[in-house]
Each structure stands twice: as C-alpha cells, then as structure tokens.
Design a protein around this motif. Structure first.
Motif, short mmCIF file in Angstrom:
data_model
loop_
_atom_site.label_atom_id
_atom_site.label_comp_id
_atom_site.label_asym_id
_atom_site.label_seq_id
_atom_site.Cartn_x
_atom_site.Cartn_y
_atom_site.Cartn_z
N ALA A 185 -23.82 -27.98 13.19
CA ALA A 185 -24.51 -26.98 12.32
C ALA A 185 -25.14 -27.43 10.89
N MET A 186 -24.15 -28.19 10.17
CA MET A 186 -24.63 -28.45 9.00
C MET A 186 -25.65 -29.49 9.19
N SER A 187 -25.75 -30.36 10.07
CA SER A 187 -26.75 -31.19 10.04
C SER A 187 -28.10 -30.70 10.42
N ALA A 188 -28.13 -29.39 11.09
CA ALA A 188 -29.32 -28.73 11.64
C ALA A 188 -29.38 -27.85 10.53
N ASN A 189 -28.70 -27.73 9.46
CA ASN A 189 -29.12 -26.68 8.34
C ASN A 189 -28.96 -25.09 9.12
N VAL A 198 -22.95 -21.84 11.96
CA VAL A 198 -22.40 -22.16 13.26
C VAL A 198 -22.41 -21.10 14.32
N VAL A 199 -22.56 -19.77 13.78
CA VAL A 199 -22.87 -18.70 14.85
C VAL A 199 -24.35 -19.00 15.34
N PHE A 219 -27.24 -22.59 21.50
CA PHE A 219 -26.94 -23.37 22.75
C PHE A 219 -26.64 -22.17 24.14
N GLN A 220 -26.35 -21.08 23.73
CA GLN A 220 -25.99 -20.00 24.91
C GLN A 220 -27.68 -19.73 25.25
N PRO A 270 -21.40 -25.89 21.94
CA PRO A 270 -21.71 -27.24 21.06
C PRO A 270 -20.07 -28.22 21.16
N LYS A 271 -19.32 -27.66 21.17
CA LYS A 271 -17.97 -28.34 21.41
C LYS A 271 -17.86 -29.41 22.62
N LYS A 272 -18.51 -28.90 23.72
CA LYS A 272 -18.45 -29.57 24.83
C LYS A 272 -19.64 -30.72 24.76
N MET A 273 -20.81 -30.41 24.06
CA MET A 273 -21.65 -31.46 23.76
C MET A 273 -21.27 -32.44 22.88
N LEU A 274 -20.18 -32.14 21.98
CA LEU A 274 -19.66 -33.16 21.11
C LEU A 274 -18.86 -34.10 21.93
N VAL A 275 -18.18 -33.55 22.83
CA VAL A 275 -17.30 -34.24 23.75
C VAL A 275 -17.94 -35.13 24.55
N ALA A 276 -19.20 -34.63 25.12
CA ALA A 276 -20.08 -35.45 25.96
C ALA A 276 -20.67 -36.55 25.38
#
Length: 127
Positions: free
Chosen positions: A28-32, A35-36, A42-43, A50-56
């Motif tokens: 979220a910080m990178s995209a400025n 988090v909400v 994403f939804q 996003p957490k699953k995207m990070l894992v992927a």
C-alpha cells in the motif's frame, strides 16, 4: 488491468522484488494508498487479498531460485526475507502440498504458475 494504475505498478514491482514487501502495508505504501483502499481495489478486481498476492510473488520467485540446484531452502528463504524457513515451508505446503525441497523436483514451471493463479484470482459467483 483491473487495478488502479498506482496499485498495478506496485504489484508489478512486488513481483520483480518480492523480498522488499513483507506485508500488505508495504505494498500500500508503495502504491501511495491506504491499506483499506488496497484491499478494496483487490476485491473489486476479483483478486484474492493482497496478503495472498504477496505469498504468490514470493513463491514464484522461490521456484526460480529453487530451480538452481546450488540454492539451499534456507538460502532461498533468506533471499525472500522470510523471518524463518518454517514460514516459507508452510507457504509452499499450503499452496503446492509440497515442501520447498520437493517443489523443485516435482512441479514444472507451468504447474507452479497455474497453482499460483488459482491462489490469487477469485472466481466470480453468479447470482
């Protein structure tokens, strides 16, 4: 193409350098964005959280590293900024049903990508 431009750019960067993104907050910080907003975007795009995207992103890069027989599981875990190798092993087991050391021997690149896509793309439910 279903995400706002700033978020899509951050996601691309995350896949290029997953070790730089330990949490959704970092994305979220990178995209400025907040988090909400990140989670809502994403939804709306019918993507997993996003957490699953990070894992992927981490697991895709892990597969690349593990394809090199000279790379140890612990070394790959460290390169991807996992706090410890156990978490890395849990992620590979949850997503692929294999330990990191077996991942390199039992799945092809196409199989890895297919499973990761299933992880991050939510199916639309017809009403």
């Amino acid at each position: 193409d279903r995400l706002p431009v700033a978020i899509a750019g951050a996601v691309q960067q995350m896949f290029a350098e997953p070790h730089r993104y330990p949490s959704a907050q970092d994305l979220a910080m990178s995209a400025n964005v907040s988090v909400v907003r990140l989670y809502r975007s994403f939804q709306s795009a019918h993507l997993s959280p996003p957490k699953k995207m990070l894992v992927a992103a981490k697991l895709l890069r892990a597969y690349t590293h593990l394809s090199d027989p000279g790379q140890s599981v612990g070394g790959v875990s460290s390169k991807l900024a996992y706090r410890n190798a156990r978490i890395f092993a849990e992620h590979t087991n949850e997503v692929f049903g294999l330990s990191p050391s077996r991942l390199r021997a039992y799945l092809t690149e196409d199989q890895v990508v297919t499973r990761l896509l299933r992880l991050i793309v939510r199916q639309r439910v017809a009403i």
